[in-house]
Each structure stands twice: as structure tokens, then as C-alpha cells.
Design a protein around this motif. Structure first.
Motif, PDB file in Angstrom:
ATOM      1  N   PRO A  18      40.843  53.050  45.759  1.00  0.00           N
ATOM      2  CA  PRO A  18      40.855  51.612  45.483  1.00  0.00           C
ATOM      3  C   PRO A  18      42.266  51.059  45.683  1.00  0.00           C
ATOM      4  O   PRO A  18      43.255  51.778  45.529  1.00  0.00           O
ATOM      5  CB  PRO A  18      40.428  51.539  44.021  1.00  0.00           C
ATOM      6  CG  PRO A  18      40.911  52.829  43.437  1.00  0.00           C
ATOM      7  CD  PRO A  18      40.753  53.851  44.521  1.00  0.00           C
ATOM      8  N   ALA A  44      43.380  46.289  42.327  1.00  0.00           N
ATOM      9  CA  ALA A  44      42.018  46.202  41.802  1.00  0.00           C
ATOM     10  C   ALA A  44      41.940  46.727  40.369  1.00  0.00           C
ATOM     11  O   ALA A  44      41.032  46.351  39.623  1.00  0.00           O
ATOM     12  CB  ALA A  44      41.062  46.985  42.689  1.00  0.00           C
ATOM     13  N   VAL A  97      41.072  49.604  39.180  1.00  0.00           N
ATOM     14  CA  VAL A  97      39.874  50.391  38.899  1.00  0.00           C
ATOM     15  C   VAL A  97      40.141  51.824  39.332  1.00  0.00           C
ATOM     16  O   VAL A  97      41.051  52.095  40.122  1.00  0.00           O
ATOM     17  CB  VAL A  97      38.628  49.828  39.623  1.00  0.00           C
ATOM     18  CG1 VAL A  97      38.272  48.452  39.080  1.00  0.00           C
ATOM     19  CG2 VAL A  97      38.847  49.783  41.131  1.00  0.00           C
ATOM     20  N   THR A 156      34.623  52.668  44.780  1.00  0.00           N
ATOM     21  CA  THR A 156      33.273  52.114  44.646  1.00  0.00           C
ATOM     22  C   THR A 156      33.210  50.980  43.626  1.00  0.00           C
ATOM     23  O   THR A 156      32.186  50.302  43.527  1.00  0.00           O
ATOM     24  CB  THR A 156      32.272  53.208  44.239  1.00  0.00           C
ATOM     25  OG1 THR A 156      32.660  53.749  42.963  1.00  0.00           O
ATOM     26  CG2 THR A 156      32.226  54.314  45.279  1.00  0.00           C
ATOM     27  N   GLN A 157      34.295  50.780  42.867  1.00  0.00           N
ATOM     28  CA  GLN A 157      34.352  49.698  41.877  1.00  0.00           C
ATOM     29  C   GLN A 157      35.293  48.581  42.301  1.00  0.00           C
ATOM     30  O   GLN A 157      35.440  47.590  41.566  1.00  0.00           O
ATOM     31  CB  GLN A 157      34.798  50.258  40.517  1.00  0.00           C
ATOM     32  CG  GLN A 157      33.897  51.368  39.987  1.00  0.00           C
ATOM     33  CD  GLN A 157      32.448  50.930  39.869  1.00  0.00           C
ATOM     34  OE1 GLN A 157      32.160  49.854  39.330  1.00  0.00           O
ATOM     35  NE2 GLN A 157      31.544  51.757  40.378  1.00  0.00           N
ATOM     36  N   ASP A 158      35.924  48.731  43.452  1.00  0.00           N
ATOM     37  CA  ASP A 158      36.844  47.703  43.943  1.00  0.00           C
ATOM     38  C   ASP A 158      36.043  46.437  44.246  1.00  0.00           C
ATOM     39  O   ASP A 158      35.183  46.435  45.137  1.00  0.00           O
ATOM     40  CB  ASP A 158      37.531  48.225  45.210  1.00  0.00           C
ATOM     41  CG  ASP A 158      38.597  47.272  45.736  1.00  0.00           C
ATOM     42  OD1 ASP A 158      38.405  46.038  45.639  1.00  0.00           O
ATOM     43  OD2 ASP A 158      39.599  47.764  46.266  1.00  0.00           O
ATOM     44  N   PRO A 159      36.283  45.330  43.543  1.00  0.00           N
ATOM     45  CA  PRO A 159      35.435  44.145  43.703  1.00  0.00           C
ATOM     46  C   PRO A 159      35.483  43.533  45.100  1.00  0.00           C
ATOM     47  O   PRO A 159      34.453  43.053  45.602  1.00  0.00           O
ATOM     48  CB  PRO A 159      35.955  43.175  42.636  1.00  0.00           C
ATOM     49  CG  PRO A 159      37.350  43.633  42.346  1.00  0.00           C
ATOM     50  CD  PRO A 159      37.322  45.116  42.518  1.00  0.00           C
ATOM     51  N   LEU A 160      36.642  43.550  45.754  1.00  0.00           N
ATOM     52  CA  LEU A 160      36.728  42.964  47.091  1.00  0.00           C
ATOM     53  C   LEU A 160      36.057  43.866  48.128  1.00  0.00           C
ATOM     54  O   LEU A 160      35.434  43.384  49.076  1.00  0.00           O
ATOM     55  CB  LEU A 160      38.195  42.704  47.464  1.00  0.00           C
ATOM     56  CG  LEU A 160      38.930  41.715  46.549  1.00  0.00           C
ATOM     57  CD1 LEU A 160      40.328  41.416  47.102  1.00  0.00           C
ATOM     58  CD2 LEU A 160      38.146  40.425  46.389  1.00  0.00           C
ATOM     59  N   LEU A 167      33.482  45.793  47.431  1.00  0.00           N
ATOM     60  CA  LEU A 167      32.047  45.606  47.213  1.00  0.00           C
ATOM     61  C   LEU A 167      31.544  44.349  47.906  1.00  0.00           C
ATOM     62  O   LEU A 167      30.446  44.332  48.483  1.00  0.00           O
ATOM     63  CB  LEU A 167      31.756  45.530  45.712  1.00  0.00           C
ATOM     64  CG  LEU A 167      31.949  46.840  44.929  1.00  0.00           C
ATOM     65  CD1 LEU A 167      31.795  46.583  43.435  1.00  0.00           C
ATOM     66  CD2 LEU A 167      30.966  47.899  45.398  1.00  0.00           C
ATOM     67  N   ALA A 168      32.342  43.300  47.861  1.00  0.00           N
ATOM     68  CA  ALA A 168      31.935  42.055  48.516  1.00  0.00           C
ATOM     69  C   ALA A 168      31.825  42.243  50.026  1.00  0.00           C
ATOM     70  O   ALA A 168      30.906  41.710  50.669  1.00  0.00           O
ATOM     71  CB  ALA A 168      32.929  40.942  48.186  1.00  0.00           C
ATOM     72  N   GLN A 169      32.744  43.021  50.592  1.00  0.00           N
ATOM     73  CA  GLN A 169      32.722  43.244  52.041  1.00  0.00           C
ATOM     74  C   GLN A 169      31.537  44.123  52.451  1.00  0.00           C
ATOM     75  O   GLN A 169      30.888  43.872  53.478  1.00  0.00           O
ATOM     76  CB  GLN A 169      34.038  43.883  52.483  1.00  0.00           C
ATOM     77  CG  GLN A 169      35.244  42.954  52.376  1.00  0.00           C
ATOM     78  CD  GLN A 169      35.123  41.775  53.316  1.00  0.00           C
ATOM     79  OE1 GLN A 169      34.889  41.936  54.506  1.00  0.00           O
ATOM     80  NE2 GLN A 169      35.260  40.569  52.772  1.00  0.00           N
TER      81      GLN A 169
END
Length: 418
Positions: free
Chosen positions: A287, A291, A293, A297-301, A303-305
Motif C-alpha cells: 500500500p 493510505a 493501511v 488490498t485496503q488501499d482506498p485509491l 480499490l477505486a481504480q
């Protein structure tokens, strides 16, 4: 899979020997569900050595043999001629499944299906019976359509009708599948009283005067065998020549049918890229520090991509399914309106499958990090395959066709590139 004979390694510029005829008849697929079941099974097997084949340019002879012997190359043969006559939707799913496993292998039968559609539209009953029987037996069709060295799209390969018989003379390139084929459908020009007319001549691969050179060295789709074919006054029988120009003087589905297979290939390559991305992120990616985290797998950006790639692939898949229904409808009742509607629906699917496959191949690296670029992993093959195959015809003209149709009511042109 079993070890390959030495001749299967691609040596750029080498002349290719003819493919052997099937030792036994191919399986006959009877239903759409059976076609999908077999495609799922074979795609898993084909994926196993896809990276090695791409890296070493190993021509996939065994994989191509397995595909044609499985019966998948005969699934578009109409029921009245002994085939399954599958829907366009099922065909595109089969193509996408194989392309997801290996983009090169997925592309090899594309022009086989295309030639069968030209035959279905313009061939006589006798021609259909002759070639359908051979395809169901396991014989493969390649292609020799495109020519290079000129800035126009004129076909200079000639069909010469002489007193001693008919001959084909000329040279072609981008001949995907010709190396693996038993017949090479070849676009030829004949000079007739009413002017130049084009035909699709089904040339036996083993005929005297046919020379295939394995000189395709593109950075993607490396083992499609898309090299050169030379025809040095090759004899053909009149019964092997199918009208081509005439098929575009009336509304037919040849164009949208060809294009929807290309869209399915791009979609499959895109899904393959995403399926390679997910485990790499889970097992290797880190990450970004901001982030805050513990796992990528928990990185919010990130996950959005990933969500964006998945949404676009799903959208392309939905447009492809919608376009397949339009192609089926136009095949049943071909007229100006139905064929135009099918062409536009396919253009929409092709536009999105192009951008989605390229996005998936690019995001694989952006989201996985530098470790994904290591040469031994071969993960670059997805982007290279997508970038190479999506150049088949310019997607900008798909948008133009859609816009002109929606705004001005102008039907798209009828030819093999839309």
C-alpha cells in the motif's frame, strides 16, 4: 501439455510447412451449452503455457489442434448442414474465454469464423455443403486478406481466368492463422466486363505455389502467425471461389459479424489482464504510505481504480451481449435498417472493449507496482496484446459512425471494417 517438436518454435522469416490434415474427425458440438463448457475447459489448459509461448514465440500448434478437434471451430456451421449454428452471443463468449487465456490463440480462428460468414451469405448450396463438411471434420480456414506496401486499400492480388483454368497471383500480409490452416480464404480481384469485382478464393494450403513465411514480429499477439503469404500462379477450382463484392451490394452481416469477434477478443484480453492483476496485488503489492493501511488490498485509491476497471469491462461485456442480439436479428432479416442497427451496436461495443482492455493492461502495472514489470513474469503481454490487436481498425471511426447515425441518421458504410 506434451513437449513440442522443434519446428513449432517460431523462427522469424522462416518458411512454414503445411499443417497436417486431422488424423481423425473432430468432435461435433451439438449445443450452445456444450460449446461454452468445452471453451471453459480448454481456456484453462491454454492459459498454462501462455507466458512461455509469448516470451519464446512458440507457435501454439498443439493448442490450435486441440481447439479445432474439440469442435469449437465448427460451432457456427448452420444446423441444416450438421453444425450447432450457435448464436453470436455464444460465439463471442467462446472467443473471449480463449482470448482471456491467451490473446494470440484467441485471435487465430477469427478469420476462420469470418470466412464461414462470407460463405453463409454469398456461397452456393454446393459450396456450403463442401466447406461445411470439411470444417466439421476439423479442417481449418486461415486468411489472406490484407496487403501492404501501398497507401490505398486496393487489393492487387489477382484472380486470373485463363483457358487452362483459374489461378491466384499476388502477395498478402497480416495473414493471421494461415500458418495453421488447411485452406486459406484469399481476397482476390478479377477484371470483368462490368469492372473489377472481388471474390474470396478458398485456396488449399498445400497447393503448388503457396508460400507462407513466418515473418510476423509485432510486439504483441506474437504467435498468431500473422505473416506473409505469396501466391505464385496458384491453381484454384471455380467451385472454391465465393462472391465478395456482391455481398456488400446488399445489406449483409459480414461487416458487423467480423467486428464483433474483434470486440470479443479485446474484451477477453482485458479480463485476462484483470485476472492477472488481482492475485499480484493480494500477494505482492504494497500500500502507498499515505493510505495508512497494512495491505494493498485496503488501499482506498487502489480499490477505486480496481472498481473502475471492473465496471468498464462489465459495461463492455454488456454492450457486446447487446450487439450480439442485434447481429442475430440482422442475420435472420437482413435489410438496410437491421444491418445498420447491428453495425452501430457492434461499433459501440468495439469502442468500449478497446478502451477497457487497454485500461486493464495499463492499470495492472500502475496498481501492482514496479515489481510487476520484472521480465520473467511476462505480465506486459496483456497490454502488448491489447495494444496490438486494437490497432486492427481505428476506434475513432467507431465513434464517428455512432455519432453520425445518432445525430444525422446516416447509416454506416457496409464493408468488413465496421
Amino acid at each position: 501439455m506434451a513437449s513440442r517438436p522443434a519446428h513449432e518454435a517460431s523462427t522469424s522469416g522462416a518458411r512454414a510447412a503445411p499443417a497436417s490434415l486431422p488424423a481423425q474427425p473432430a468432435q461435433i458440438i451439438r449445443s450452445e451449452s456444450e460449446a461454452l463448457e468445452i471453451a471453459n475447459q480448454l481456456s484453462s489448459e491454454i492459459a498454462i503455457e501462455a507466458q512461455q509461448r509469448d516470451r519464446d514465440r512458440i507457435l501454439p500448434w498443439q493448442e490450435v489442434d486441440a481447439l479445432s478437434q474439440s469442435g469449437l471451430w465448427g460451432i457456427t456451421v448452420p444446423r441444416e448442414y450438421g453444425g450447432a449454428g450457435v448464436s453470436t452471443g455464444t460465439l463471442t463468449q467462446v472467443v473471449a474465454l480463449i482470448a482471456e487465456a491467451d490473446g494470440s490463440v484467441g485471435q487465430i480462428p477469427q478469420n476462420h469464423y469470418y470466412a464461414l460468414e462470407v460463405l453463409r451469405v454469398g456461397g452456393s448450396s454446393a459450396q456450403k455443403a463442401f466447406f461445411y463438411e470439411r470444417v466439421l471434420r476439423g479442417e481449418r480456414l486461415g486468411n489472406a486478406l490484407a496487403e501492404i506496401g501501398h497507401r490505398d486499400f486496393k487489393r492487387r492480388t489477382q484472380l486470373l481466368r485463363e483457358s487452362g483454368g483459374w489461378v491466384v497471383n499476388g502477395a498478402k500480409f497480416y495473414c493471421t492463422g494461415a500458418i495453421y490452416a488447411h485452406w486459406i480464404p484469399t481476397l482476390v480481384t478479377a477484371h470483368e466486363d462490368e469492372g473489377e469485382r472481388q471474390y474470396l478464393a478458398f485456396v488449399p494450403r498445400s497447393a503448388a505455389g503457396v508460400i507462407i513465411t513466418d515473418d510476423w514480429d509485432g510486439f504483441g499477439q506474437r504467435v498468431t502467425g500473422s505473416g506473409s503469404v505469396q501466391f505464385d500462379r496458384v491453381r484454384v477450382e471455380p467451385e472454391w471461389v465465393v462472391p465478395f463484392t456482391a455481398s456488400f451490394e446488399q445489406p449483409t452481416t459480414i461487416g458487423p459479424f467480423a467486428q464483433i469477434i474483434h470486440a470479443a477478443l479485446d474484451l477477453g484480453i482485458g479480463w485476462g489482464a484483470l485476472q492477472a492483476t488481482l492475485p499480484f496485488i493480494r500477494e505482492h503489492a504494497r500500500p502507498w504510505v499515505d493510505a495508512a493501511v497494512e495491505s494493498a488490498t485496503q488501499d482506498p485509491l487502489l480499490l477505486a481504480q480496481i472498481g473502475n476497471v471492473h465496471v468498464r469491462l462489465c459495461a463492455a461485456q454488456a454492450l457486446l451481449a447487446r450487439a450480439a442480439l442485434a447481429v442475430d436479428a440482422a442475420q435472420l432479416q437482413p435489410d438496410e435498417d437491421s444491418v445498420a442497427a447491428a453495425s452501430i451496436a457492434v461499433a459501440q461495443a468495439k469502442a468500449l472493449s478497446t478502451s477497457a482492455s487497454l485500461l486493464a493492461g495499463s492499470k495492472l502495472f500502475e496498481l501492482s507496482g514496479t515489481g510487476a514489470t520484472l521480465d520473467g513474469l511476462g505480465l506486459d503481454r496483456f497490454w502488448r496484446n491489447a495494444r496490438t490487436h486494437t490497432l486492427h481498425d481505428p476506434v475513432r471511426w467507431k465513434y464517428h459512425a455512432v455519432g453520425n447515425y445518432v445525430l444525422n441518421g446516416v447509416r454506416p458504410p457496409r464493408h468488413g471494417a465496421l
